[in-house]
Design a protein around this motif. Structure first.
Motif, short mmCIF file in Angstrom:
data_model
loop_
_atom_site.label_atom_id
_atom_site.label_comp_id
_atom_site.label_asym_id
_atom_site.label_seq_id
_atom_site.Cartn_x
_atom_site.Cartn_y
_atom_site.Cartn_z
N TYR A 181 -58.17 21.11 89.09
CA TYR A 181 -58.12 22.34 88.28
C TYR A 181 -58.00 23.60 89.15
O TYR A 181 -57.54 24.64 88.69
N ALA A 182 -58.39 23.50 90.42
CA ALA A 182 -58.34 24.68 91.28
C ALA A 182 -56.96 24.87 91.92
O ALA A 182 -56.47 26.00 92.03
N THR A 183 -56.31 23.78 92.32
CA THR A 183 -55.03 23.88 93.03
C THR A 183 -53.83 23.46 92.19
O THR A 183 -52.70 23.84 92.50
N GLY A 184 -54.06 22.64 91.17
CA GLY A 184 -52.96 22.11 90.38
C GLY A 184 -52.33 20.87 90.97
O GLY A 184 -51.42 20.29 90.38
N HIS A 185 -52.78 20.44 92.17
CA HIS A 185 -52.22 19.25 92.80
C HIS A 185 -52.66 17.99 92.04
O HIS A 185 -53.72 17.97 91.40
N TRP A 186 -51.86 16.94 92.15
CA TRP A 186 -52.14 15.68 91.47
C TRP A 186 -52.67 14.65 92.48
O TRP A 186 -51.95 14.18 93.34
N TRP A 187 -53.95 14.31 92.36
CA TRP A 187 -54.62 13.41 93.28
C TRP A 187 -54.60 11.98 92.76
O TRP A 187 -54.66 11.74 91.55
N THR A 188 -54.51 11.03 93.67
CA THR A 188 -54.75 9.64 93.33
C THR A 188 -56.00 9.18 94.08
O THR A 188 -56.09 9.33 95.32
N ILE A 189 -56.94 8.65 93.34
CA ILE A 189 -58.23 8.22 93.87
C ILE A 189 -58.53 6.82 93.36
O ILE A 189 -58.33 6.53 92.18
#
Length: 310
Positions: A181-189
């Motif tokens: 929500y802060a950067t807009g990047h899409w993380w995979t965890i």
């Protein structure tokens, strides 16, 4: 870099007999990345053109079985537990299972997928590999780290790595794709039952021209790509779903990231079933035991063959 959110972990989660992946110990300041040989790059480009696009209907030779949610967003990601299987397929076929997020607008599509795949031509062996795939602005996109895009963060677990062969019992993976929500990047965890979750890395929002803020669709599917001769490979564990769910390929613990960036159970959403060929493949709702808190969302798979059509 670390995401500005904590990955979701269920209070009661499936403990897989084998849930580990092959890890790599890199020197300080470095991360593991699959070597991009000329042959690997050429094969990856070939398969990228055939790769299933969840936002279009035009995918010749592709068959799917799964579920998706749309029209109830915007969404910011999802997570799901998926059983992992070995399959015997030819070098001109591919079989995989994935979670995905995406949006389409004015003939443009942006999407991200991650999961497991058997693709002897791409990986130059018959093993089952984890993988990532993205399609972004101006048609750019690729598998794994073939092209500039995905940012590897984990120093031990690359985005694409072969799964260990099973000694006995289940193998499974619980991937997530979620937007920071802060950067807009899409993380995979990778969510793990008994160990610390693995923050593998992220796809920067700048790669995309439609999904910088959210997506319109999320889903989880089994997918196959037929050979040019029209023979379709097996999907899932290679068998149609049966009443004995633990003997079938299966998906459970599907969570969807809502408008407030919270992981919510999929029962809060209307899920559309996707099965384009019930002759060669199957899709069945999981049984819902009265007292069990956890159950299979669906089972899927099938043997494929030469009469599945295109």
């Amino acid at each position: 870099m670390e995401p500005s959110f904590s990955s979701w972990k269920p209070k009661r989660q499936t403990k897989n007999k084998i849930e580990n992946r092959i890890s790599i110990n890199c020197p300080n300041g470095t991360v593991p990345i699959l070597r991009n040989t000329k042959e690997y790059i050429a094969n990856a480009k070939y398969w990228a053109e055939k790769h299933f696009n969840p936002l279009t209907e035009d995918s010749p030779g592709t068959h799917i079985a799964g579920v998706r949610s749309q029209h109830e967003g915007p969404y910011h990601g999802l997570a799901a537990w998926m059983s992992v299987h070995d399959l015997n397929i030819s070098r001109d076929q591919a079989s995989y299972a994935n979670i995905y997020v995406g949006s389409g607008y004015n003939k443009k599509t942006n999407f991200i997928q991650t999961g497991w795949m058997v693709n002897p031509s791409l990986f130059d062996d018959g093993r089952t590999w984890s993988y990532g795939f993205w399609k972004g602005a101006n048609g750019a996109g690729c598998y794994n780290t073939i092209c500039p895009g995905f940012i590897q963060v984990s120093t031990t677990d690359p985005l694409s790595v072969p799964f260990p062969y099973p000694r006995k019992g289940d193998r499974a993976v619980n991937p997530s794709i979620s937007q920071d929500y802060a950067t807009g990047h899409w993380w995979t965890i990778l969510v793990r039952a008994t160990k610390k979750d693995i923050k593998i890395g992220y796809w920067p929002k700048e790669l995309f021209d439609i999904i910088g803020r959210s997506v319109d669709m999320v889903g989880v599917t089994g997918v196959v790509q037929a050979s040019p001769s029209g023979i379709s490979p097996p999907m899932g564990n290679g068998h149609l779903p049966t009443q004995k769910e633990d003997e079938s390929a299966r998906v459970k613990n599907l969570l969807i990231v809502d408008t407030k960036y919270n992981f919510m159970p999929s029962r809060n959403y209307k899920l559309e079933k996707l099965l384009d060929n019930n002759k060669c493949y199957g899709l069945k709702d999981g049984k819902k035991p009265i007292f069990a808190k956890e159950y299979n969302l669906f089972t899927y798979g099938g043997p494929g063959g030469d009469s599945c059509g295109i």
